[in-house]
Structure formats: C-alpha cells, structure tokens
Design an enzyme around this catalytic site. Structure first.
Site, PDB file in Angstrom:
ATOM      1  N   LYS A  44     -25.723 -34.161 -49.269  1.00 30.19           N
ATOM      2  CA  LYS A  44     -25.513 -34.701 -50.611  1.00 30.19           C
ATOM      3  C   LYS A  44     -25.832 -33.612 -51.631  1.00 30.19           C
ATOM      4  CE  LYS A  44     -26.413 -36.708 -54.652  1.00 30.19           C
ATOM      5  NZ  LYS A  44     -27.384 -36.452 -55.716  1.00 30.19           N
ATOM      6  N   GLY A  84     -25.046 -33.063 -58.875  1.00 29.18           N
ATOM      7  CA  GLY A  84     -24.008 -32.487 -59.716  1.00 29.18           C
ATOM      8  C   GLY A  84     -24.400 -31.159 -60.335  1.00 29.18           C
ATOM      9  N   GLY A 129     -23.901 -36.239 -62.344  1.00 27.33           N
ATOM     10  CA  GLY A 129     -24.521 -36.964 -63.450  1.00 27.33           C
ATOM     11  C   GLY A 129     -24.512 -36.215 -64.769  1.00 27.33           C
ATOM     12  N   ASP A 163     -26.750 -40.664 -54.225  1.00 29.26           N
ATOM     13  CA  ASP A 163     -27.782 -40.679 -53.178  1.00 29.26           C
ATOM     14  C   ASP A 163     -27.692 -41.977 -52.370  1.00 29.26           C
ATOM     15  OD1 ASP A 163     -29.227 -38.185 -53.756  1.00 29.26           O
ATOM     16  OD2 ASP A 163     -29.654 -39.172 -55.656  1.00 29.26           O
ATOM     17  N   LYS A 196     -33.154 -41.571 -55.170  1.00 28.57           N
ATOM     18  CA  LYS A 196     -33.123 -40.619 -54.056  1.00 28.57           C
ATOM     19  C   LYS A 196     -34.097 -41.038 -52.954  1.00 28.57           C
ATOM     20  CE  LYS A 196     -32.464 -36.567 -56.100  1.00 28.57           C
ATOM     21  NZ  LYS A 196     -31.011 -36.438 -55.949  1.00 28.57           N
TER      22      LYS A 196
HETATM   23  N1  LIG Z   1     -41.434 -36.326 -58.469  1.00 27.23           N
HETATM   24  C1  LIG Z   1     -40.255 -35.776 -58.795  1.00 27.23           C
HETATM   25  N2  LIG Z   1     -39.841 -34.665 -58.162  1.00 27.23           N
HETATM   26  C2  LIG Z   1     -38.649 -34.085 -58.476  1.00 27.23           C
HETATM   27  N3  LIG Z   1     -37.813 -34.570 -59.414  1.00 27.23           N
HETATM   28  C3  LIG Z   1     -38.163 -35.694 -60.074  1.00 27.23           C
HETATM   29  C4  LIG Z   1     -39.390 -36.347 -59.791  1.00 27.23           C
HETATM   30  N4  LIG Z   1     -39.496 -37.434 -60.603  1.00 27.23           N
HETATM   31  C5  LIG Z   1     -38.381 -37.443 -61.355  1.00 27.23           C
HETATM   32  N5  LIG Z   1     -37.573 -36.418 -61.057  1.00 27.23           N
HETATM   33  C6  LIG Z   1     -36.285 -36.167 -61.707  1.00 27.23           C
HETATM   34  O1  LIG Z   1     -35.247 -36.524 -60.817  1.00 27.23           O
HETATM   35  C7  LIG Z   1     -34.145 -35.627 -61.050  1.00 27.23           C
HETATM   36  C8  LIG Z   1     -33.172 -35.653 -59.879  1.00 27.23           C
HETATM   37  O2  LIG Z   1     -32.314 -36.771 -59.959  1.00 27.23           O
HETATM   38  P1  LIG Z   1     -30.922 -36.718 -60.728  1.00 27.23           P
HETATM   39  O3  LIG Z   1     -30.226 -38.000 -60.481  1.00 27.23           O
HETATM   40  O4  LIG Z   1     -31.120 -36.294 -62.124  1.00 27.23           O
HETATM   41  O5  LIG Z   1     -30.148 -35.516 -60.011  1.00 27.23           O
HETATM   42  P2  LIG Z   1     -29.246 -35.525 -58.697  1.00 27.23           P
HETATM   43  O6  LIG Z   1     -29.331 -36.843 -58.018  1.00 27.23           O
HETATM   44  O7  LIG Z   1     -29.624 -34.314 -57.919  1.00 27.23           O
HETATM   45  O8  LIG Z   1     -27.809 -35.304 -59.260  1.00 27.23           O
HETATM   46  P3  LIG Z   1     -26.577 -36.373 -59.380  1.00 27.23           P
HETATM   47  O9  LIG Z   1     -27.150 -37.589 -60.020  1.00 27.23           O
HETATM   48  O10 LIG Z   1     -25.585 -35.636 -60.187  1.00 27.23           O
HETATM   49  O11 LIG Z   1     -26.131 -36.635 -57.979  1.00 27.23           O
HETATM   50  C9  LIG Z   1     -34.852 -34.313 -61.249  1.00 27.23           C
HETATM   51  O12 LIG Z   1     -34.044 -33.399 -61.933  1.00 27.23           O
HETATM   52  C10 LIG Z   1     -36.074 -34.713 -62.087  1.00 27.23           C
HETATM   53  O13 LIG Z   1     -35.769 -34.693 -63.454  1.00 27.23           O
HETATM   54 MG   LIG Z   2     -28.889 -38.708 -59.012  1.00 29.13          MG
END
Ligand SMILES: Nc1ncnc2c1ncn2[C@@H]1O[C@H](COP(=O)(O)OP(=O)(O)OP(=O)(O)O)[C@@H](O)[C@H]1O
Ligand SMILES: [Mg+2]
Length: 265
Positions: free
Chosen positions: A11, A14, A46, A173, A229
C-alpha cells in the site's frame, strides 16, 4: 498468489507518488518486491485530493483519517485517484519494466462494497461518512489472481462501487488490509510518509502488539490517518497475514530496508 501465503500487498500513501522522483523511487521498490513473487499495489492520494478540493472551494471533513464524502467530494476523489494518481504510477512502473495494470476496486469484483455504516470515532462520537465504501467478501478476487498468475502487477486506486453502481470512496489502508486477507498474501507492507508508527517523542516504535495498538488509538498517540492504518493492520493480522509492516517510503527504493513498525506478535 498462486498459493496461499505467497506474495506481497503493497500500500502506497499518496504522498510517496506525488512527484516524478517519488514515483521513480517507488517503481524501483516495486520492481525489487516483484522479483521475489507476486505483487499487488493499492494506493491512496489524500494530499492531491485535498489540494484539488481546496482549489474548488470544497471544505475537507475527516474523522480518524476517513474522509466524509459528499457528492462533490466523491467527484474529486474519483477524478484524482482513478485518473491522475493511478495512471501516473502505472506509467512510472513501466519505466522499470513492470507490467502494471491500473484498476479500481470497482473492476470485476476486485472488492465488492456496500456503503459504510455510521462510524464510531475514537472520541466516541457517531458520524455518517457519506459515500464511503466498506469492502466485503471473503473469496479471492479472481481478476487479481489471474493478473498475478500471468505476470502482471495490479495497481489499484481506492475507489469501489456497490451493487447499484454507486461509486464509493474507500480509505486506501482499509482496502489494502481487506485485499491482503482475501488474497492470502504472506506480507502486507504499508508505505507512507513517516518512518512507521511514531511515539510521543517522534521516534519510530519498532513493534506494536494488538494491546499497544488499542492503547495508541485510545490515548491519541495515533490520530488521523494513522488510526485507519492501524485498524487495517489489525484486521490483516486477524485475517491471517503473517507479516504486517508500516514503513517509511520517502526516497526508498528498497522498502524491506526502510525503518518501520511491525504490527502484531
Ligand atoms: N503515531 C503516529 N505515527 C505516525 N503518523 C501519525 C501518527 N499519528 C498520526 N499520524 C499521522 O498519520 C499520517 C498518515 O496517514 P495519512 O492518511 O495522512 O497518509 P497515508 O495513508 O500514507 O496516505 P493516503 O491517505 O494518501 O493513502 C501521518 O502523516 C501523520 O500525520
Ligand atoms: Mg491514509
């Protein structure tokens, strides 16, 4: 995924595929993973969706990383994810010699979906998510297994549809965790912009047991997109995926060498 317990579900957040350089690095990482067996990719997008919504003056609303999706938001999500983000990633994969096939979860039952029930947030409130999909089904998605058997790499945008043909936005996710179970992959790798799950000091937590996972969500150390996630990882582990990792993907061409967090015992 010719046999149970083989292959990788990757996965991609973005953020990793926004720039041409990012896509090149990720395509190289995909190539490396592909060398060891079947590979299926699910991607989000996202931040590009956020930017497009801001440009159109559509306000963003989300709960625990799940985007509240009204009709206007859905239009943007479909256009950005199934259009630009997916196609560019497929093109970058081609440069590395990967036979990538761009799909959404709406294609030939990759994932059947229904509209998600109202969501109970980490803070206890109940929220109607709108046009958000809940993946369903337990059988292996034939289209994906056939593509993998024929040497292709499916690259799936996190869009689905219900039996009435209504398009639905699904958290990438959530979709990745669900497909990892249905495909019986050996490994789920969730690559994003942070080097795994971070603690309150910003350091990577090497391993998260199911107990700690619940604590991180309950006490707010995990918030926003990290909540979705972690829940997806928990479902993948419970569904039999032996190895589940959340890793940093920025600049990485070898995701197995990236710092990150192992989920489950
Ligand atoms: N404990 C943590 N550890 C890491 N990141 C965290 C935590 N708590 C919150 N976050 C946030 O979660 C974000 C990751 O989720 P986000 O949905 O923004 O990105 P992604 O799932 O990788 O991308 P997309 O949604 O495009 O698939 C991180 O960038 C951070 O801001
Ligand atoms: Mg996400």
């Amino acid at each position: 995924m010719t046999a149970a317990g083989t292959g990788v579900l990757l996965k991609l957040g973005g953020e990793l595929v926004e720039s041409a350089t990012g896509r090149r690095d990720i395509a190289r990482a995909m190539h490396r993973l592909r060398e060891s067996g079947p590979l299926v990719v699910v991607h989000g997008g996202g931040r590009e969706v956020d930017a497009e919504m801001a440009a159109k003056g559509i306000p963003k609303r989300a709960v625990d990383g799940l985007r509240l999706t009204d009709r206007d938001t859905l239009e943007v999500v479909v256009g950005v994810l199934a259009g630009r983000v997916n196609t560019r990633l497929v093109a970058a994969a081609r440069v590395e010699g990967i036979r990538a096939v761009g799909l959404t979860a709406a294609d030939a039952g990759v994932s059947s979906m229904r509209r998600a029930d109202p969501y109970t947030a980490a803070d206890g409130s109940e929220v109607d998510l709108g046009f958000v999909g809940q993946p369903m089904g337990i059988e292996p998605p034939v289209l994906l297994t056939r593509l993998c058997d024929a040497g292709f790499v499916p690259v799936i945008a996190s869009i689905g549809c219900d039996t009435d043909g209504q398009l639905l936005n699904v958290n990438a996710d959530t979709l990745a965790g669900h497909l990892a179970v249905r495909l019986c992959v050996a490994r789920l790798i969730i690559a994003g912009g942070t080097p795994g799950v971070l603690d309150e000091h910003g350091d990577t937590i090497a391993a998260v047991t199911e107990g700690l996972l619940e604590e991180l969500i309950a006490d707010g150390r995990a918030s926003a997109g990290m909540v979705a996630k972690l829940i997806a990882c928990r479902e993948a582990r419970r569904g039999g995926v032996a190895s589940v990792r959340i890793v940093g993907g920025k600049g990485a061409t070898d995701l197995d060498g990236s710092p990150g967090t192992t989920i489950g015992s």
